[in-house]
Scaffold this motif. Structure first.
Motif, short mmCIF file in Angstrom:
data_model
loop_
_atom_site.label_atom_id
_atom_site.label_comp_id
_atom_site.label_asym_id
_atom_site.label_seq_id
_atom_site.Cartn_x
_atom_site.Cartn_y
_atom_site.Cartn_z
N LEU A 402 65.53 20.06 -33.82
CA LEU A 402 66.51 21.12 -33.50
C LEU A 402 67.06 20.93 -32.09
O LEU A 402 68.26 21.08 -31.84
CB LEU A 402 65.82 22.48 -33.62
N THR A 403 66.16 20.58 -31.15
CA THR A 403 66.58 20.38 -29.77
C THR A 403 67.61 19.27 -29.65
O THR A 403 68.57 19.35 -28.89
CB THR A 403 65.37 20.04 -28.88
N CYS A 404 67.39 18.19 -30.43
CA CYS A 404 68.36 17.08 -30.42
C CYS A 404 69.73 17.61 -30.82
O CYS A 404 70.74 17.31 -30.16
CB CYS A 404 67.96 16.00 -31.41
N LEU A 405 69.78 18.38 -31.89
CA LEU A 405 71.06 18.86 -32.40
C LEU A 405 71.72 19.83 -31.42
O LEU A 405 72.86 19.65 -31.02
CB LEU A 405 70.87 19.56 -33.75
N THR A 406 70.95 20.84 -30.98
CA THR A 406 71.56 21.83 -30.08
C THR A 406 71.90 21.19 -28.74
O THR A 406 72.94 21.50 -28.16
CB THR A 406 70.61 23.01 -29.82
N GLY A 407 71.04 20.30 -28.28
CA GLY A 407 71.27 19.68 -26.98
C GLY A 407 72.57 18.92 -26.95
O GLY A 407 73.38 19.07 -26.04
N VAL A 408 72.81 18.09 -27.97
CA VAL A 408 74.03 17.30 -28.00
C VAL A 408 75.24 18.21 -28.14
O VAL A 408 76.25 18.04 -27.46
CB VAL A 408 73.99 16.27 -29.14
#
Lengths: 512, 315
Positions: A402-408
């Motif tokens: 999830l962090t990968c998605l929200t971060g980008v």
């Protein structure tokens, strides 16, 4: 001398000290959350400082800059998701350390190396800022061409077990870096009609995809395999413990790596247009190159964390050389700092040393104090964050994904970059499976644009007389000779390694 | 009974819909307005947009919401805005080149005619500059020097538009100009100070060096005189293609007339406000703000100029 004392006094007043602590705290947080960067924090928070006195305002922003540079390593080490682009190289060994139960050690190594690198860079700034800024002006296309070429030789060792596969991965990285507008003719290359690609492929989504999301996919595959073998196994955590902290003697035993990377970082920071990400990769590469156990890199060695972290933190001090002496910002963050200086009526440049020496020495002192604030606040947190690795895999990997998605998405506000990240996560997953080094890929990707622009400009300026032109540029010639020397040395040591491995049993090198 | 009810509801429906129509412009704006900024946060364009938004929100009585779509010289934001409804609730902050030049490059999917232009709020001090200790004092004397010595000129270029200008100069005078791409104004200063280029394009960072006597302005890149160095010739006055780098606000094509008028006057009022003028004049980019028609005609002029240069140079 009076100015020095006045500067120190001003900087150690309650206002600036509080501002530093607050800045470092914000910086570490912004750096650690993927998608938020120190540059973004400065852009957002700079207007808040307009009402403060200049030194306090600068102290707050410097705190953010320094804290953010370290903060990126936290998520890189614990989650394999670099919090900022310059922390990508830290994940290479930081994450394997976390997996093997040494999360705290890795975090503290990153912190100590960051602080040590930053202190060294600030000292150098203090001592050689003025003379170095004169030298930095001499770096034109020819010089930069050979500096980058020399940087390539540092990373030649990072190709993984197979040189051929490493080179393939690196070449693929270079190819991906060619996407976007041609720097000379401005004709689009490999953009396939997408406006978003005119600026080239962005580094952060690619790094997060290849490191973070690809690891989530690998973990899912491992879990699937485990379940198939025995259906009632429980999900294990990334690591059962976060391990003990790093003791000072252990840290000191890595002094060579820290010192080397700090020098590299300072020099790269002081040069125009080359960024902290490149410094981190070169720091990592050089740590491996001079290591006694280069083959262990990528499996979790402390040197692999110290190398990039000392380098990318030293860039901060280095980037203040052109900023303060010439008024030229070397990267986005320092460009934002200049904006703040201007608001407070300070015009950075050679004359500032004469007109406002108090302020300059105050800034030097603030830079120093910020390092210790970074150390204190970082240490307080490192015990706490490192528990993340003890969460069950299904929890931690869901969060990482999830962090990968929200971060980008948060960093660019663009769905397009999200697709890029997912595509490169797939590429990264298969590269890992087939043992193509994604380290080599990322290095090719980061270095190639610098090299292309410098080299093509060099060719144009030289007007067909490369050798004659080079003879007039001593610095370029020096780096050219160092490059040749490095290549010969690498070739020779490869040759010897072959000679050795052909006499011993080949099974050892085949082991996973 | 039913009949009455039916009639009443029909009448009320007609009244409502008429009222709705009539109220629309009166009512505008009745929700927050999204301002899409075509640059990364933290730059000067962002600072201007944010400063402008304060008096703008006051004038319109609605908050202004910012979103950032940086990249490709504003083209990413312009592409996104083209698809939005022309209802006055979406505007884009970009530059004159985003609309007047980038479409000529062929890779973007919009043209300058896809937008209703509303405001030109500032003009960058974009000019050709060189070191002061060179054996020339302005653009013509530099070209004269190059012609007489046969020396090729190394030109620090910030983008394809200035390379076309250099090409036009080169074709008109026969002087060899070697364009070297340089990323960003700061690196440009480094390249000029370090002697790696003979002259270069700069959008503002040169001003302090001009004031300190280290650099000179050879010519303004556009057709209007500069603020900080008003004596410098303009490209137009020298007879070369002129490109003005303006900060422009536009909306998707087809705004209702009254909405457009209301938005334009609010934007002009905001751009004329003392706090906004203080910001832009402090950075030497202040101009008398231009409204919708003036902005549209300046975009047309730049676009036509660039088209001619591209045709003339055969690329």
């Amino acid at each position: 001398m009076e100015a020095l004392i006045a500067g120190i006094q001003n900087a150690t007043a309650a206002g600036p000290l509080l501002a530093i602590a607050a800045g470092v705290f914000v910086g570490i947080f912004m750096g650690a959350v993927p998608g938020l960067t120190a540059a973004m924090a400065i852009a957002l928070l700079a207007p808040l400082t307009f009402g403060l006195d200049p030194l306090t305002a600068v102290a707050f922003l410097i705190g953010i800059y320094k804290g953010g540079t370290f903060g990126g390593s936290i998520s890189a080490i614990l989650l394999n998701v670099p919090g900022s682009p310059e922390a990508a190289a830290t994940a290479f060994d930081g994450y394997p350390l976390s997996r093997s139960g040494k999360a705290r050690q890795a975090l503290q190594m990153a912190l100590f190396a960051s602080v040590a690198g930053a202190i060294l860079a600030d000292l150098l700034l203090y001592l050689v800022a003025l003379p170095f800024s004169k030298i930095a002006l001499k770096f034109g296309p020819a010089e930069l061409t050979f500096v980058v070429l020399f940087a390539f030789t540092f990373v030649a060792g990072l190709t993984g077990r197979s040189m051929l596969r490493g080179m393939t991965a690196c070449a693929f990285g270079v190819l991906c870096a060619m996407v976007g507008l041609d720097p000379m003719s401005a004709s689009p290359r490999m953009t396939f009609g997408h406006v978003e690609l005119l600026d080239g492929l962005p580094l952060l989504p690619i790094a997060i995809g290849m490191l973070g999301l690809a690891e989530v996919m690998a973990a899912a595959e491992r879990a699937f395999d485990r379940r198939r073998a025995s259906p009632d196994t429980k999900s294990a955590p990334i690591s059962s413990s976060s391990g003990p902290g790093l003791s000072l003697p252990v840290f000191l035993s890595h002094w060579k790596t820290v010192l080397r990377s700090s020098l590299i970082g300072t020099a790269i920071g002081a040069l125009p247009g080359i960024g902290a990400s490149l410094a981190a990769f070169v720091g990592y590469g050089s740590a491996q190159r001079y290591s006694k156990t280069p083959e262990k890199f990528g499996q979790g060695v402390l040197d692999g964390v110290a190398g990039p972290e000392a380098a990318n933190s030293a860039v901060v001090g280095g980037s203040f050389v052109p900023l303060l002496t010439l008024g030229i910002p070397g990267n986005v963050t320092t460009a934002l700092l200049i904006g703040t200086f201007l608001v407070h009526g300070i015009e950075p440049g050679p004359h500032v040393f004469k007109t406002e020496p108090d302020l300059i020495y105050g800034i030097f002192t603030v830079l120093f104090i910020a390092n210790f604030a970074n150390l204190a606040i970082g240490l307080m947190g490192s015990g706490l964050y490192s528990h993340i690795v003890k969460a069950p895999e299904y929890v931690s990997y869901s969060i990482i994904g999830l962090t990968c998605l929200t971060g980008v998405f948060a960093s660019t506000n663009s769905l397009f970059n999200l697709y890029i990240m997912i595509i490169f996560a797939l590429i990264g997953f298969f590269m890992k499976k087939f043992d193509y080094s994604f380290v080599a890929f990322l290095i090719g990707f980061v270095l190639a644009p610098e090299f292309e622009v410098s080299f093509r400009s060099f060719l144009l300026v030289a007007q067909g007389d490369l050798v004659g032109f080079l003879m007039q540029r001593p610095i370029a010639l020096l780096f050219c000779m160092m490059t040749v020397f490095a290549v010969v040395r690498i070739a020779w040591s490869e040759h010897q390694k072959r000679a050795v491995s052909s006499t011993t049993t080949p099974s050892q090198s085949e082991q996973k | 009974m039913f009949d009455k009810l039916c009639r009443a509801s029909i009448i009320s429906a007609i009244v409502l819909s008429l009222g709705g129509q009539a109220v629309f412009a009166e009512d505008y704006p009745n929700k927050p307005i999204e301002m899409i900024i075509g640059f990364k946060p933290g730059g000067f364009s962002d600072a201007m947009a944010r400063k402008l938004s304060e008096p703008l929100a006051e004038a319109l009585g609605q908050p202004i919401v910012h979103s950032y779509m940086g990249g490709a010289g504003g083209s990413i934001a312009a592409t996104a805005v083209k698809e939005r409804d022309p209802d006055g609730y979406t505007v884009v902050v970009a530059t004159s080149l985003t609309f007047a030049f980038n479409p000529h490059q062929g890779e973007v999917t919009y043209s300058k005619d896809d937008y209703d232009y509303l405001l030109t709020m500032a003009r960058f001090e974009t000019s050709f500059v060189s070191l002061a200790d060179k054996p020339w004092t302005d653009l013509p004397s530099m070209l004269e020097h190059a012609k007489s010595t046969g020396m090729p000129l190394k030109f620090g270029s910030l983008g394809p538009a200035d390379r076309l200008q250099a090409k036009a100069i080169s074709e008109a005078t026969g002087v060899t100009i070697i364009p070297l791409p340089i990323k960003g104004g700061a690196n440009m200063m480094q390249s000029i100070l370090g002697g790696h280029v003979d002259f270069g394009l700069s959008g503002g960072p040169h001003i302090k060096y001009v004031q300190s006597g280290e650099m000179i302005v050879l010519a303004a890149s556009g057709s209007e005189p500069l603020n900080a160095t008003p004596d410098a010739a303009t490209m137009e006055s020298l007879g070369y293609p002129a490109v003005s780098y303006n900060s422009v606000i536009a909306a998707p094509k087809g705004l209702p007339e009254d909405v457009k008028a209301k938005l334009e006057s609010a934007l002009l009022e905001a751009a004329n406000s003392p706090e906004f003028q203080k910001l832009v004049q402090g950075r030497h980019v202040g101009i008398p703000p231009m409204g919708a028609d003036q902005t549209a005609s300046s975009i047309d002029t730049i676009s036509a100029t660039m088209e001619n240069v591209i045709k003339g140079s055969g690329s």
